[in-house]
Design a protein around this motif. Structure first.
Motif, PDB file in Angstrom:
ATOM      1  N   ILE A  29       0.845  -1.197   0.000  1.00  0.00           N
ATOM      2  CA  ILE A  29       0.000   0.000   0.000  1.00  0.00           C
ATOM      3  C   ILE A  29       0.883   1.252   0.000  1.00  0.00           C
ATOM      4  CG2 ILE A  29      -1.673   1.355   1.330  1.00  0.00           C
ATOM      5  CD1 ILE A  29      -2.928  -1.286   2.248  1.00  0.00           C
ATOM      6  N   MET A  36       2.209   6.700  -6.877  1.00  0.00           N
ATOM      7  CA  MET A  36       1.217   7.670  -7.344  1.00  0.00           C
ATOM      8  C   MET A  36       1.574   9.093  -6.913  1.00  0.00           C
ATOM      9  SD  MET A  36      -1.285   7.253  -9.403  1.00  0.00           S
ATOM     10  CE  MET A  36      -1.228   5.838 -10.489  1.00  0.00           C
ATOM     11  N   VAL A  39       3.788  10.276  -9.453  1.00  0.00           N
ATOM     12  CA  VAL A  39       2.986  10.606 -10.639  1.00  0.00           C
ATOM     13  C   VAL A  39       2.361  11.997 -10.454  1.00  0.00           C
ATOM     14  CG1 VAL A  39       0.857  10.013 -11.894  1.00  0.00           C
ATOM     15  CG2 VAL A  39       2.522   8.232 -11.332  1.00  0.00           C
ATOM     16  N   MET A  68       6.731   9.442 -14.803  1.00  0.00           N
ATOM     17  CA  MET A  68       5.418   8.850 -15.100  1.00  0.00           C
ATOM     18  C   MET A  68       5.568   7.430 -15.638  1.00  0.00           C
ATOM     19  SD  MET A  68       2.536  10.821 -15.141  1.00  0.00           S
ATOM     20  CE  MET A  68       2.170  12.521 -14.759  1.00  0.00           C
ATOM     21  N   PHE A  75       3.374   0.223 -11.084  1.00  0.00           N
ATOM     22  CA  PHE A  75       2.164   0.352 -10.252  1.00  0.00           C
ATOM     23  C   PHE A  75       1.390  -0.955 -10.082  1.00  0.00           C
ATOM     24  CE2 PHE A  75      -2.226   2.295  -9.698  1.00  0.00           C
ATOM     25  CZ  PHE A  75      -1.975   2.843  -8.453  1.00  0.00           C
ATOM     26  N   ILE A  94     -10.791  -3.065  -8.119  1.00  0.00           N
ATOM     27  CA  ILE A  94      -9.474  -3.547  -8.587  1.00  0.00           C
ATOM     28  C   ILE A  94      -9.406  -5.064  -8.496  1.00  0.00           C
ATOM     29  CG2 ILE A  94      -7.009  -3.603  -7.964  1.00  0.00           C
ATOM     30  CD1 ILE A  94      -7.326  -0.578  -7.249  1.00  0.00           C
ATOM     31  N   PHE A 101      -9.116  -3.150 -14.560  1.00  0.00           N
ATOM     32  CA  PHE A 101      -8.016  -2.397 -13.946  1.00  0.00           C
ATOM     33  C   PHE A 101      -6.755  -2.502 -14.808  1.00  0.00           C
ATOM     34  CE2 PHE A 101      -4.698  -2.095 -10.460  1.00  0.00           C
ATOM     35  CZ  PHE A 101      -4.799  -0.735 -10.315  1.00  0.00           C
ATOM     36  N   PHE A 108      -2.339   3.647 -19.481  1.00  0.00           N
ATOM     37  CA  PHE A 108      -1.402   4.569 -18.829  1.00  0.00           C
ATOM     38  C   PHE A 108       0.034   4.258 -19.282  1.00  0.00           C
ATOM     39  CE2 PHE A 108       0.369   5.741 -14.349  1.00  0.00           C
ATOM     40  CZ  PHE A 108       0.614   7.050 -14.717  1.00  0.00           C
ATOM     41  N   VAL A 137      -0.772  11.454 -21.799  1.00  0.00           N
ATOM     42  CA  VAL A 137      -0.515  10.800 -20.507  1.00  0.00           C
ATOM     43  C   VAL A 137      -1.504  11.341 -19.469  1.00  0.00           C
ATOM     44  CG1 VAL A 137       1.161  10.490 -18.645  1.00  0.00           C
ATOM     45  CG2 VAL A 137       1.929  10.409 -21.036  1.00  0.00           C
ATOM     46  N   LEU A 138      -1.651  12.671 -19.429  1.00  0.00           N
ATOM     47  CA  LEU A 138      -2.573  13.280 -18.457  1.00  0.00           C
ATOM     48  C   LEU A 138      -4.023  12.856 -18.711  1.00  0.00           C
ATOM     49  CD1 LEU A 138      -1.167  16.927 -18.190  1.00  0.00           C
ATOM     50  CD2 LEU A 138      -0.815  15.017 -16.615  1.00  0.00           C
ATOM     51  N   CYS A 141      -5.492   9.697 -16.445  1.00  0.00           N
ATOM     52  CA  CYS A 141      -5.672   9.688 -14.978  1.00  0.00           C
ATOM     53  C   CYS A 141      -7.136   9.463 -14.597  1.00  0.00           C
ATOM     54  CB  CYS A 141      -5.235  11.009 -14.355  1.00  0.00           C
ATOM     55  SG  CYS A 141      -3.669  11.683 -14.945  1.00  0.00           S
ATOM     56  N   HIS A 145      -9.054   6.704 -11.998  1.00  0.00           N
ATOM     57  CA  HIS A 145      -9.469   7.163 -10.663  1.00  0.00           C
ATOM     58  C   HIS A 145     -10.976   6.997 -10.472  1.00  0.00           C
ATOM     59  CE1 HIS A 145      -5.685   9.855  -9.933  1.00  0.00           C
ATOM     60  NE2 HIS A 145      -5.426   8.563  -9.852  1.00  0.00           N
ATOM     61  N   PHE A 148     -11.553   3.069 -10.209  1.00  0.00           N
ATOM     62  CA  PHE A 148     -10.758   2.200  -9.336  1.00  0.00           C
ATOM     63  C   PHE A 148     -10.185   2.873  -8.097  1.00  0.00           C
ATOM     64  CE2 PHE A 148     -10.813   0.334 -13.564  1.00  0.00           C
ATOM     65  CZ  PHE A 148     -11.286  -0.943 -13.274  1.00  0.00           C
TER      66      PHE A 148
HETATM   67  C1  HEC Z   1      -4.340   2.490 -13.576  1.00  0.00           C
HETATM   68  C2  HEC Z   1      -5.077   3.330 -12.666  1.00  0.00           C
HETATM   69  C3  HEC Z   1      -4.556   4.715 -12.368  1.00  0.00           C
HETATM   70  C4  HEC Z   1      -4.052   5.661 -13.240  1.00  0.00           C
HETATM   71  C5  HEC Z   1      -3.900   5.570 -14.753  1.00  0.00           C
HETATM   72  C6  HEC Z   1      -3.697   6.799 -12.440  1.00  0.00           C
HETATM   73  N1  HEC Z   1      -3.963   6.560 -11.114  1.00  0.00           N
HETATM   74 FE1  HEC Z   1      -3.561   7.812  -9.571  1.00  0.00          FE
HETATM   75  N2  HEC Z   1      -4.251   6.402  -8.236  1.00  0.00           N
HETATM   76  C7  HEC Z   1      -4.796   5.177  -8.590  1.00  0.00           C
HETATM   77  C8  HEC Z   1      -5.173   4.453  -7.383  1.00  0.00           C
HETATM   78  C9  HEC Z   1      -5.805   3.062  -7.340  1.00  0.00           C
HETATM   79  C10 HEC Z   1      -4.858   5.285  -6.301  1.00  0.00           C
HETATM   80  C11 HEC Z   1      -5.063   4.965  -4.799  1.00  0.00           C
HETATM   81  C12 HEC Z   1      -3.873   4.151  -4.270  1.00  0.00           C
HETATM   82  C13 HEC Z   1      -4.043   3.747  -2.801  1.00  0.00           C
HETATM   83  O1  HEC Z   1      -4.537   4.581  -2.005  1.00  0.00           O
HETATM   84  O2  HEC Z   1      -3.683   2.601  -2.466  1.00  0.00           O
HETATM   85  C14 HEC Z   1      -4.280   6.512  -6.871  1.00  0.00           C
HETATM   86  C15 HEC Z   1      -3.799   7.597  -6.124  1.00  0.00           C
HETATM   87  C16 HEC Z   1      -3.284   8.761  -6.653  1.00  0.00           C
HETATM   88  C17 HEC Z   1      -2.769   9.859  -5.868  1.00  0.00           C
HETATM   89  C18 HEC Z   1      -2.693   9.915  -4.326  1.00  0.00           C
HETATM   90  C19 HEC Z   1      -1.374   9.270  -3.871  1.00  0.00           C
HETATM   91  C20 HEC Z   1      -1.241   9.178  -2.352  1.00  0.00           C
HETATM   92  O3  HEC Z   1      -0.275   9.734  -1.809  1.00  0.00           O
HETATM   93  O4  HEC Z   1      -2.085   8.542  -1.700  1.00  0.00           O
HETATM   94  C21 HEC Z   1      -2.363  10.830  -6.757  1.00  0.00           C
HETATM   95  C22 HEC Z   1      -1.725  12.186  -6.426  1.00  0.00           C
HETATM   96  C23 HEC Z   1      -2.601  10.329  -8.090  1.00  0.00           C
HETATM   97  N3  HEC Z   1      -3.163   9.063  -7.987  1.00  0.00           N
HETATM   98  C24 HEC Z   1      -2.329  11.038  -9.268  1.00  0.00           C
HETATM   99  C25 HEC Z   1      -2.500  10.509 -10.556  1.00  0.00           C
HETATM  100  C26 HEC Z   1      -2.240  11.252 -11.774  1.00  0.00           C
HETATM  101  C27 HEC Z   1      -1.796  12.708 -11.852  1.00  0.00           C
HETATM  102  C28 HEC Z   1      -2.458  10.370 -12.806  1.00  0.00           C
HETATM  103  C29 HEC Z   1      -2.323  10.575 -14.298  1.00  0.00           C
HETATM  104  C30 HEC Z   1      -1.066  11.103 -14.785  1.00  0.00           C
HETATM  105  C31 HEC Z   1      -2.865   9.094 -12.220  1.00  0.00           C
HETATM  106  N4  HEC Z   1      -2.878   9.233 -10.863  1.00  0.00           N
HETATM  107  C32 HEC Z   1      -3.156   7.977 -12.961  1.00  0.00           C
HETATM  108  C33 HEC Z   1      -4.942   4.689  -9.865  1.00  0.00           C
HETATM  109  C34 HEC Z   1      -4.502   5.303 -11.026  1.00  0.00           C
END
Ligand code: HEC
Length: 151
Positions: A29, A36, A39, A68, A75, A94, A101, A108, A137-138, A141, A145, A148
């Motif tokens: 976790i 992320m 990211v 990224m 991831f 998920i 997922f 991505f 890429v952007l 996201c 989110h 999932f």
């Molecule tokens: C394939 C799925 C997926 C993609 C694509 C994705 N995310 Fe996420 N993101 C997640 C998930 C699932 C979580 C929650 C993870 C957890 O809490 O365990 C998350 C959490 C986050 C967080 C919080 C991190 C933290 O500290 O808890 C941020 C910031 C974030 N994403 C930014 C982005 C951005 C910006 C993009 C695009 C460039 C992106 N994500 C693309 C699935 C994704």
């Protein structure tokens, strides 16, 4: 989750290994949240340059793209059974819809992989080239989110 490794550049793998070993030995976790976070930081850097709030340089553009890509590739390995419980916003979908997922992860990773290729070694030459590489890429996201991640 291994399939996407075919999309990986060597640079991405090296970066990924660096992230993986730096922290969080046995805590999937914490690892996926840290991935992320990086990211999010890369989105802040890239978005800041796209808006003209941060001066664009090819090296900084490449850094945002490479971060990224490394996270996109890593991831998917941090969602073992049982890691839906705890301090996480990972949604139950998920584990109930792993193919859905995986499809989001692949989108991505494909976008970041294409951005790596478009970058070349020194990074995108100018801000327009960077926008062309980083915009897609952007765009990946939100759907992941929404499907999932819990809010
Ligand atoms: C394939 C799925 C997926 C993609 C694509 C994705 N995310 Fe996420 N993101 C997640 C998930 C699932 C979580 C929650 C993870 C957890 O809490 O365990 C998350 C959490 C986050 C967080 C919080 C991190 C933290 O500290 O808890 C941020 C910031 C974030 N994403 C930014 C982005 C951005 C910006 C993009 C695009 C460039 C992106 N994500 C693309 C699935 C994704």
């Amino acid at each position: 989750m291994r399939r996407m490794l075919t999309l990986v550049s060597t640079a991405g793998l090296i970066l990924m290994t660096g992230i993986g070993t730096a922290q969080t030995a046995n805590d999937p976790i914490a690892t996926r949240k840290a991935l992320m976070s990086s990211v999010g930081a890369a989105a802040g850097l890239g978005g800041g340059m796209m808006k003209g709030e941060i001066a664009y340089t090819p090296a900084a553009g490449k850094a945002a793209i490479a971060a990224m890509n490394a996270s996109a590739v890593a991831f998917g390995d941090y969602f073992p059974e049982g890691s839906d419980q705890g301090d996480t916003k990972a949604a139950a979908a998920i584990w109930s819809d792993p193919d859905g997922f995986m499809a989001e992860i692949n989108k991505f990773a494909a976008a970041t992989g294409a951005a790596m290729e478009a970058s070349g070694r020194p990074g995108p030459a100018d801000i327009d080239a960077f926008k062309a590489a980083f915009g897609p890429v952007l765009a990946t996201c939100k759907s992941c989110h929404e499907g999932f991640r819990t809010r």
